[in-house]
Design a protein around this motif. Structure first.
Motif, PDB file in Angstrom:
ATOM      1  N   ILE A 116       0.867  -1.186   0.000  1.00  0.00           N
ATOM      2  CA  ILE A 116       0.000   0.000   0.000  1.00  0.00           C
ATOM      3  C   ILE A 116       0.896   1.226   0.000  1.00  0.00           C
ATOM      4  O   ILE A 116       1.885   1.279   0.738  1.00  0.00           O
ATOM      5  N   THR A 117       0.560   2.182  -0.831  1.00  0.00           N
ATOM      6  CA  THR A 117       1.274   3.455  -0.816  1.00  0.00           C
ATOM      7  C   THR A 117       0.283   4.554  -1.192  1.00  0.00           C
ATOM      8  O   THR A 117      -0.818   4.268  -1.659  1.00  0.00           O
ATOM      9  N   SER A 118       0.653   5.786  -0.971  1.00  0.00           N
ATOM     10  CA  SER A 118      -0.288   6.895  -1.144  1.00  0.00           C
ATOM     11  C   SER A 118       0.334   7.995  -1.978  1.00  0.00           C
ATOM     12  O   SER A 118       1.551   8.136  -2.033  1.00  0.00           O
ATOM     13  N   SER A 119      -0.535   8.761  -2.594  1.00  0.00           N
ATOM     14  CA  SER A 119      -0.079   9.883  -3.415  1.00  0.00           C
ATOM     15  C   SER A 119      -1.012  11.069  -3.249  1.00  0.00           C
ATOM     16  O   SER A 119      -2.196  10.918  -2.971  1.00  0.00           O
ATOM     17  N   PHE A 120      -0.431  12.213  -3.457  1.00  0.00           N
ATOM     18  CA  PHE A 120      -1.175  13.475  -3.414  1.00  0.00           C
ATOM     19  C   PHE A 120      -1.471  13.911  -4.848  1.00  0.00           C
ATOM     20  O   PHE A 120      -0.599  13.868  -5.704  1.00  0.00           O
ATOM     21  N   TYR A 121      -2.698  14.329  -5.088  1.00  0.00           N
ATOM     22  CA  TYR A 121      -3.099  14.816  -6.402  1.00  0.00           C
ATOM     23  C   TYR A 121      -3.589  16.248  -6.279  1.00  0.00           C
ATOM     24  O   TYR A 121      -4.029  16.672  -5.202  1.00  0.00           O
ATOM     25  N   ALA A 122      -3.536  16.954  -7.382  1.00  0.00           N
ATOM     26  CA  ALA A 122      -4.022  18.330  -7.378  1.00  0.00           C
ATOM     27  C   ALA A 122      -5.474  18.370  -6.920  1.00  0.00           C
ATOM     28  O   ALA A 122      -6.228  17.410  -7.107  1.00  0.00           O
ATOM     29  N   GLY A 123      -5.854  19.481  -6.316  1.00  0.00           N
ATOM     30  CA  GLY A 123      -7.192  19.580  -5.766  1.00  0.00           C
ATOM     31  C   GLY A 123      -7.285  19.001  -4.371  1.00  0.00           C
ATOM     32  O   GLY A 123      -8.370  18.789  -3.848  1.00  0.00           O
ATOM     33  N   TYR A 124      -6.133  18.771  -3.774  1.00  0.00           N
ATOM     34  CA  TYR A 124      -6.069  18.207  -2.427  1.00  0.00           C
ATOM     35  C   TYR A 124      -6.801  16.874  -2.341  1.00  0.00           C
ATOM     36  O   TYR A 124      -7.681  16.665  -1.531  1.00  0.00           O
ATOM     37  N   ILE A 125      -6.434  16.010  -3.251  1.00  0.00           N
ATOM     38  CA  ILE A 125      -6.946  14.649  -3.248  1.00  0.00           C
ATOM     39  C   ILE A 125      -5.799  13.716  -2.884  1.00  0.00           C
ATOM     40  O   ILE A 125      -4.694  13.835  -3.409  1.00  0.00           O
ATOM     41  N   ILE A 126      -6.052  12.807  -1.984  1.00  0.00           N
ATOM     42  CA  ILE A 126      -5.073  11.776  -1.641  1.00  0.00           C
ATOM     43  C   ILE A 126      -5.650  10.438  -2.044  1.00  0.00           C
ATOM     44  O   ILE A 126      -6.763  10.100  -1.647  1.00  0.00           O
ATOM     45  N   ARG A 127      -4.908   9.708  -2.854  1.00  0.00           N
ATOM     46  CA  ARG A 127      -5.347   8.381  -3.256  1.00  0.00           C
ATOM     47  C   ARG A 127      -4.417   7.358  -2.632  1.00  0.00           C
ATOM     48  O   ARG A 127      -3.199   7.426  -2.799  1.00  0.00           O
ATOM     49  N   VAL A 128      -5.026   6.418  -1.929  1.00  0.00           N
ATOM     50  CA  VAL A 128      -4.278   5.309  -1.358  1.00  0.00           C
ATOM     51  C   VAL A 128      -4.367   4.166  -2.361  1.00  0.00           C
ATOM     52  O   VAL A 128      -5.465   3.697  -2.680  1.00  0.00           O
ATOM     53  N   ARG A 129      -3.216   3.759  -2.877  1.00  0.00           N
ATOM     54  CA  ARG A 129      -3.211   2.731  -3.913  1.00  0.00           C
ATOM     55  C   ARG A 129      -2.514   1.481  -3.388  1.00  0.00           C
ATOM     56  O   ARG A 129      -1.775   1.526  -2.408  1.00  0.00           O
ATOM     57  N   TYR A 130      -2.774   0.367  -4.058  1.00  0.00           N
ATOM     58  CA  TYR A 130      -2.037  -0.830  -3.699  1.00  0.00           C
ATOM     59  C   TYR A 130      -1.472  -1.490  -4.937  1.00  0.00           C
ATOM     60  O   TYR A 130      -1.977  -1.334  -6.054  1.00  0.00           O
ATOM     61  N   LEU A 131      -0.380  -2.191  -4.700  1.00  0.00           N
ATOM     62  CA  LEU A 131       0.309  -2.917  -5.755  1.00  0.00           C
ATOM     63  C   LEU A 131       0.444  -4.361  -5.300  1.00  0.00           C
ATOM     64  O   LEU A 131       0.449  -4.652  -4.093  1.00  0.00           O
ATOM     65  N   THR A 132       0.564  -5.257  -6.246  1.00  0.00           N
ATOM     66  CA  THR A 132       0.734  -6.661  -5.895  1.00  0.00           C
ATOM     67  C   THR A 132       1.951  -7.226  -6.617  1.00  0.00           C
ATOM     68  O   THR A 132       2.397  -6.706  -7.643  1.00  0.00           O
ATOM     69  N   ALA A 133       2.471  -8.330  -6.036  1.00  0.00           N
ATOM     70  CA  ALA A 133       3.633  -9.004  -6.621  1.00  0.00           C
ATOM     71  C   ALA A 133       3.607 -10.460  -6.168  1.00  0.00           C
ATOM     72  O   ALA A 133       2.924 -10.819  -5.195  1.00  0.00           O
ATOM     73  N   SER A 134       4.354 -11.273  -6.873  1.00  0.00           N
ATOM     74  CA  SER A 134       4.446 -12.677  -6.477  1.00  0.00           C
ATOM     75  C   SER A 134       5.639 -12.925  -5.574  1.00  0.00           C
ATOM     76  O   SER A 134       5.873 -14.047  -5.131  1.00  0.00           O
ATOM     77  N   SER A 135       6.394 -11.886  -5.305  1.00  0.00           N
ATOM     78  CA  SER A 135       7.561 -11.997  -4.438  1.00  0.00           C
ATOM     79  C   SER A 135       7.732 -10.670  -3.710  1.00  0.00           C
ATOM     80  O   SER A 135       7.334  -9.611  -4.221  1.00  0.00           O
ATOM     81  N   ALA A 136       8.352 -10.729  -2.559  1.00  0.00           N
ATOM     82  CA  ALA A 136       8.637  -9.486  -1.836  1.00  0.00           C
ATOM     83  C   ALA A 136       9.655  -8.632  -2.574  1.00  0.00           C
ATOM     84  O   ALA A 136       9.839  -7.459  -2.258  1.00  0.00           O
ATOM     85  N   ASP A 137      10.332  -9.236  -3.544  1.00  0.00           N
ATOM     86  CA  ASP A 137      11.291  -8.483  -4.356  1.00  0.00           C
ATOM     87  C   ASP A 137      10.633  -7.801  -5.555  1.00  0.00           C
ATOM     88  O   ASP A 137      11.301  -7.125  -6.325  1.00  0.00           O
ATOM     89  N   GLY A 138       9.328  -8.033  -5.729  1.00  0.00           N
ATOM     90  CA  GLY A 138       8.639  -7.468  -6.892  1.00  0.00           C
ATOM     91  C   GLY A 138       8.805  -8.359  -8.100  1.00  0.00           C
ATOM     92  O   GLY A 138       9.148  -9.524  -7.945  1.00  0.00           O
ATOM     93  N   PRO A 139       8.528  -7.897  -9.313  1.00  0.00           N
ATOM     94  CA  PRO A 139       8.073  -6.534  -9.621  1.00  0.00           C
ATOM     95  C   PRO A 139       6.640  -6.289  -9.172  1.00  0.00           C
ATOM     96  O   PRO A 139       5.837  -7.220  -9.103  1.00  0.00           O
ATOM     97  N   TRP A 140       6.352  -5.013  -8.921  1.00  0.00           N
ATOM     98  CA  TRP A 140       5.067  -4.632  -8.362  1.00  0.00           C
ATOM     99  C   TRP A 140       4.155  -4.089  -9.454  1.00  0.00           C
ATOM    100  O   TRP A 140       4.568  -3.291 -10.295  1.00  0.00           O
ATOM    101  N   THR A 141       2.902  -4.512  -9.412  1.00  0.00           N
ATOM    102  CA  THR A 141       1.902  -4.051 -10.374  1.00  0.00           C
ATOM    103  C   THR A 141       0.827  -3.271  -9.625  1.00  0.00           C
ATOM    104  O   THR A 141       0.232  -3.779  -8.664  1.00  0.00           O
ATOM    105  N   MET A 142       0.577  -2.068 -10.077  1.00  0.00           N
ATOM    106  CA  MET A 142      -0.388  -1.209  -9.384  1.00  0.00           C
ATOM    107  C   MET A 142      -1.812  -1.515  -9.824  1.00  0.00           C
ATOM    108  O   MET A 142      -2.077  -1.628 -11.025  1.00  0.00           O
TER     109      MET A 142
END
Lengths: 431, 340
Positions: B224-250
């Motif tokens: 899980i990670t988060s980002s700030f967008y214009a208009g004071y919007i915060i989107r909390v997004r998640y990514l998945t992977a088959s290993s803790a080393d990634g690669p990560w897909t949002m």
């Protein structure tokens, strides 16, 4: 004098009369209430009039007796005469003034006097190149488009609700002595009060902007002039003015709750302004990002009459840069600037990744900044900060030349007064 | 000075406990720092839950250090120890100020506290560093494994113990996500830190990234990670992977979205003269999934404040079995979960 009307509340705090050549006229005093609980003042009253020569301004305080009065900017040296609930003072040239009956940094009920120069060469209402708003209320919506060559005139007493917009145009003007209000827009959700995109040679002159939902004046393009405007904001993000490249902001007043003067593109000049910086933002802001190199800004002869900062945020400083983009920001000259009432950070000149900029790991710097003849009357309770992010994002060649803080000239880096990061800065000079 | 204590009004209705049901009202404030907390991290241990967080500063005071709270029910908390006391830390130590985004983890019977600090006299406002301490008991005492220097400079480090025994660290720096492996016993990195998420890996999906959190379910890895967008919007997004080393897909859709008009602007306590309210924290980035009552998964973050104090929020979260994450009833003031 301009007519007031019942469409905006008259001030119950103050009565203002203007005397000239034995003739006295009352000047309608408007009142705004604070809109957010972070605001330090409860109300702001203001009035305006045009004049030449010399006038006597008489202010009557309607709510209580007068025990103290001062008129800012301090640099104008205006003497006041107190008599009962009335105070008088003389003006011999235009300006914007804060008449204060309270001591200290927080003023509950300020009164602002906008003593304008004559409104000359007033356009004719029947000129097809003119959009004329006379006294009274006008609803123009959220995107009133101004075409090339058009002049929008807001006569004294005009109360226009809405926002002006222009794009890819030339030679457009908004002027007059009327009021532009953004009161009908939800906070921080609508456009800027005046937006000119890719416009050349615009003039915004003489008007007063109140209740902006977000930025007041945002101009891009080039060769713009913002003159004798009066800007009020209450909520965060109610920035003052930016003028694109080769722009001029002069003889204007800002009482806003985010950055007042934005030195964003190239060659902005700002002079003879009066700034009351509210609790958020900075009177002078270099910007938060930018991929292109920007340079050549000059701010001079400006009175910052009050700074209400009180949080340890990076954007709470009189002179502020939080540069988080890949461009280099260079060649800023600030001279003959006076800060009358403030007790917070004076400088925050840093490079740092931030959420508004597009951070470039390889580039992004600030260089060649001169502060000359700056006087800060208060005593900062929080240290200033000169800092780069790393060796690829330095702050270099900053000169403090006769910068007086609390009666003492800045003589060098000092973690209690001005912290200068040795790892990420070079050639920081105090003289 | 003890700042914990409850002078806050109840945020929502308190209901009598019902057998087999976990019911609570958000935000949770009882016994926690009344000036608020951000970046909360919760760990279950020996029948209790423990919480560490970025404490909001008491106006005009320095932070005291790293505060540990304990609760028998996730609703009522009390301060149990100060894991690091700033007053006992030498003035020239690198880890004297800020105390940002802490976590506590149990690994092989020991407890590891991680924290982000700097010395504001020596490095004012620069990036904080990552520190690590170890203890035999969760309430301490802790021994700092990084007394001389931080392991690296960065913030919002999340520790993830993978099923294969490797210990991964994920953190943000300059809006990008970095990772390395940790040797907790030695208090040192086993691998060189490297950027794992940034413009090169995310392309147009890249935004300034904050506060990674990683967990694993059924062989699937979630960040899980988060980002700030214009208009004071915060989107909390998640990514998945088959290993803790990634690669990560949002994932295409955000897990949560916060907009300013939802923000809580209620001033919850009087402040000393000269301070109208706590410094505006503006945005919500830090999210954590933890095991709560009934062994179920819960999401913890700080409340959707903009101008007021941030406080602990807990919400149910579900792994949908197909690599998705769902918050079934986000931002509700009242929650009730039937326990298995």
């Amino acid at each position: 004098m301009y007519p007031g009307d019942k469409f905006i509340a008259p001030s119950h705090q103050y009565k203002v009369e203007v005397l000239q050549n034995g003739r006295m006229q009352e000047s309608f005093v408007y009142l705004m209430h604070a809109q957010h609980y972070t605001n330090k003042s409860e109300t702001a009253s203001f009035t305006g009039f045009d004049f030449t020569g010399r006038v006597t301004v008489r202010v009557t305080r309607l709510t209580e007796d007068i025990g103290f009065c001062q008129v800012l900017p301090r640099s104008r040296g205006i003497a006041v005469r107190l008599a009962g609930r009335t105070v008088e003072f003389e003006l011999d040239r235009p300006g914007q003034f804060s008449v204060e009956f309270e001591r200290g940094l927080r003023i509950r009920h300020p009164l602002f006097i906008f003593a304008n120069p004559p409104d000359v060469d007033v356009p004719r209402p029947d000129d097809p190149r003119v959009t004329w708003f006379g006294p009274g209320v006008h609803e123009i919506g959220e995107k009133f488009v101004i075409p090339s060559g058009q002049t929008v005139y807001l006569a004294g007493g005009a109360y226009v609700k809405g926002q002006f917009f222009s794009e890819n145009a030339q030679k457009i003007t908004i002027r007059g002595r009327g009021i532009l209000s953004g009161e009908q827009f939800p906070v921080r959700t609508a456009h800027y009060m005046i937006t000119f995109r890719n416009v050349e040679q615009a003039l915004v002159e003489g008007i007063t902007l109140i209740h902006p939902p977000t930025h007041n004046i945002r101009l891009t393009g080039r060769d713009h002039v913002v003159r004798n405007v009066k800007l009020f904001g209450w909520h965060f993000s109610t920035d003052g003015a930016s003028t694109g490249s080769d722009g001029m902001i002069e003889d204007s007043f800002m009482h806003v709750n985010d950055d007042s003067i934005m030195l964003y593109e190239n060659n902005t000049s700002a002079r003879r302004c009066v700034i009351w910086q509210m609790e958020n933002g900075a009177p002078f802001q270099f910007g938060w990002g930018g991929e292109e190199d920007r340079s050549g800004h000059h701010a001079s002869d400006i009175d910052v009459i009050r700074v209400e900062s009180e949080w340890d945020n990076e954007n709470e400083a009189v002179f502020c840069a939080i540069h988080g983009g890949g461009g280099t920001k260079s060649d800023y000259l600030f001279e003959n600037i006076r800060i009358d009432n403030a007790d917070w950070r004076m400088f925050s000149i840093i490079t740092k990744p931030n959420r508004w900029g597009q951070w470039n790991p390889e580039a992004g710097a600030i260089r060649r900044v001169v502060f000359r003849n700056i006087e800060f009357y208060g005593t900062p309770r929080i240290a200033s900060l000169i800092m780069g992010h790393d060796e690829k994002h330095p702050v270099t060649d900053v000169t403090f030349d006769n910068v007086i803080v609390g009666g003492k000239k800045l003589a060098g880096a000092d973690p209690d007064v001005i912290a200068v990061d040795p790892e990420t800065t070079r050639n920081i000079v105090f003289k | 000075m003890v700042i914990a204590g409850s002078e806050l009004p109840a945020a929502a209705e308190t209901r009598a406990p019902v057998e087999g049901v976990f019911a609570w009202a958000n935000p949770i404030t009882d016994g926690l720092n009344r000036y608020g907390q951000k970046d909360v991290h919760i760990l279950a241990d020996a029948g209790n839950w423990y919480l560490v967080a970025t404490e909001m500063r008491v106006p005009a005071q320095e932070k005291r250090g790293l505060v540990l709270y304990r609760s028998p029910d996730l609703v009522h908390w009390r301060e149990v120890s100060l894991l690091f006391d700033r007053e006992t830390i030498p003035a020239d130590s690198w880890y004297r100020d800020e105390w940002l985004a802490p976590e506590i983890h149990q690994i092989n019977g020991k407890y590891f506290a991680l924290f982000h600090c700097r010395n504001n006299r020596q490095r004012p406002y620069r990036l904080p560093g990552f520190g690590l301490a170890v203890a035999d008991h969760i309430e301490g005492p802790y021994r700092n494994l990084t007394p001389d220097r931080p392991l690296y400079w960065g913030n919002n480090t999340n520790l993830f113990a993978a099923p294969d025994g490797r210990i991964h660290l994920y953190w943000d720096r300059d809006g990008r996500i970095y990772s390395a492996e940790l040797d907790p016993e030695k208090g040192s990195l086993k691998t060189e830190p490297g950027e794992i998420l940034g413009p090169a890996t995310l392309g147009k999906q890249f935004r300034f990234l904050d506060a990674p959190f990683v967990t694993e379910r059924n062989g699937r890895y979630y960040m899980i990670t988060s980002s700030f967008y214009a208009g004071y919007i915060i989107r909390v997004r998640y990514l998945t992977a088959s290993s803790a080393d990634g690669p990560w897909t949002m994932a295409a859709e955000p897990l949560l979205t916060f907009i300013e008009s939802e923000a809580d602007s209620t001033l919850r306590m009087p402040y000393p003269p000269g301070y109208s309210f706590a410094p505006p924290t503006q945005v919500i980035f830090h999210h954590q999934i933890f095991r709560g009552p009934g062994g179920l998964d819960y999401l913890a973050y700080h409340s959707s404040e903009k101008y007021s104090e941030p406080h602990l929020v807990i919400e149910p979260i579900k792994f949908d079995g197909a690599g998705g994450l769902v918050v079934p009833a986000p931002k509700q003031p009242q929650h009730s979960v039937s326990l298995p």
